[in-house]
Design a protein around this motif. Sequence first.
Motif, mmCIF file in Angstrom:
data_model
loop_
_atom_site.group_PDB
_atom_site.id
_atom_site.type_symbol
_atom_site.label_atom_id
_atom_site.label_comp_id
_atom_site.label_asym_id
_atom_site.label_seq_id
_atom_site.Cartn_x
_atom_site.Cartn_y
_atom_site.Cartn_z
ATOM 1 N N ALA A 78 -104.942 81.816 28.082
ATOM 2 C CA ALA A 78 -105.628 80.561 28.397
ATOM 3 C C ALA A 78 -107.003 80.466 27.748
ATOM 4 O O ALA A 78 -107.438 79.375 27.392
ATOM 5 N N VAL A 79 -107.691 81.601 27.602
ATOM 6 C CA VAL A 79 -109.017 81.563 26.963
ATOM 7 C C VAL A 79 -108.951 81.945 25.492
ATOM 8 O O VAL A 79 -109.953 81.873 24.794
ATOM 9 N N GLY A 80 -107.777 82.377 25.038
ATOM 10 C CA GLY A 80 -107.599 82.665 23.619
ATOM 11 C C GLY A 80 -108.195 83.971 23.148
ATOM 12 O O GLY A 80 -108.473 84.134 21.963
ATOM 13 N N ALA A 81 -108.382 84.920 24.068
ATOM 14 C CA ALA A 81 -108.953 86.221 23.695
ATOM 15 C C ALA A 81 -108.582 87.255 24.757
ATOM 16 O O ALA A 81 -108.387 86.902 25.921
ATOM 17 N N PRO A 82 -108.522 88.527 24.370
ATOM 18 C CA PRO A 82 -108.202 89.579 25.338
ATOM 19 C C PRO A 82 -109.415 89.954 26.187
ATOM 20 O O PRO A 82 -110.011 91.013 26.021
ATOM 21 N N VAL A 83 -109.781 89.094 27.101
ATOM 22 C CA VAL A 83 -110.980 89.275 27.927
ATOM 23 C C VAL A 83 -110.753 90.316 29.009
ATOM 24 O O VAL A 83 -111.620 91.131 29.295
ATOM 25 N N ILE A 84 -109.576 90.277 29.625
ATOM 26 C CA ILE A 84 -109.311 91.220 30.721
ATOM 27 C C ILE A 84 -108.208 92.196 30.324
ATOM 28 O O ILE A 84 -107.268 91.854 29.613
ATOM 29 N N ARG A 85 -108.369 93.423 30.806
ATOM 30 C CA ARG A 85 -107.385 94.479 30.553
ATOM 31 C C ARG A 85 -106.545 94.767 31.799
ATOM 32 O O ARG A 85 -105.425 95.223 31.704
ATOM 33 N N ASP A 86 -107.128 94.529 32.967
ATOM 34 C CA ASP A 86 -106.444 94.824 34.227
ATOM 35 C C ASP A 86 -107.050 93.945 35.310
ATOM 36 O O ASP A 86 -108.042 93.257 35.076
#
Length: 91
Positions: A78-86
């Motif tokens: 949804a934000v277009g980036a790997p912001v969260i890992r877990d």
Amino acid sequence: MNITDAIVDYLRESGLEQSVLEVQMEEVWPNVMGETVAKLTRSVEVKDGMLIVHVNSAALKAQLFENRFELVRKLNEAVGAPVIRDCRILG
């Protein structure tokens, strides 16, 4: 280069991109999860790649925990980036 690209470049170069994406993640929660889940959510925050969600329902907590990997994928998408890992789901 358009203004959006210039802003993204500036945020990336200044080290602010991650912070902006973390705030954006909190804002997309209701859109991604839907109205019912949003109403049962007390808070959503991102700290160092960890999504922390506080919910008002034990059943919702169990369901979100069970689907946490899909949840991470959808929110990052949804934000277009790997912001969260877990994520941590707290009641």
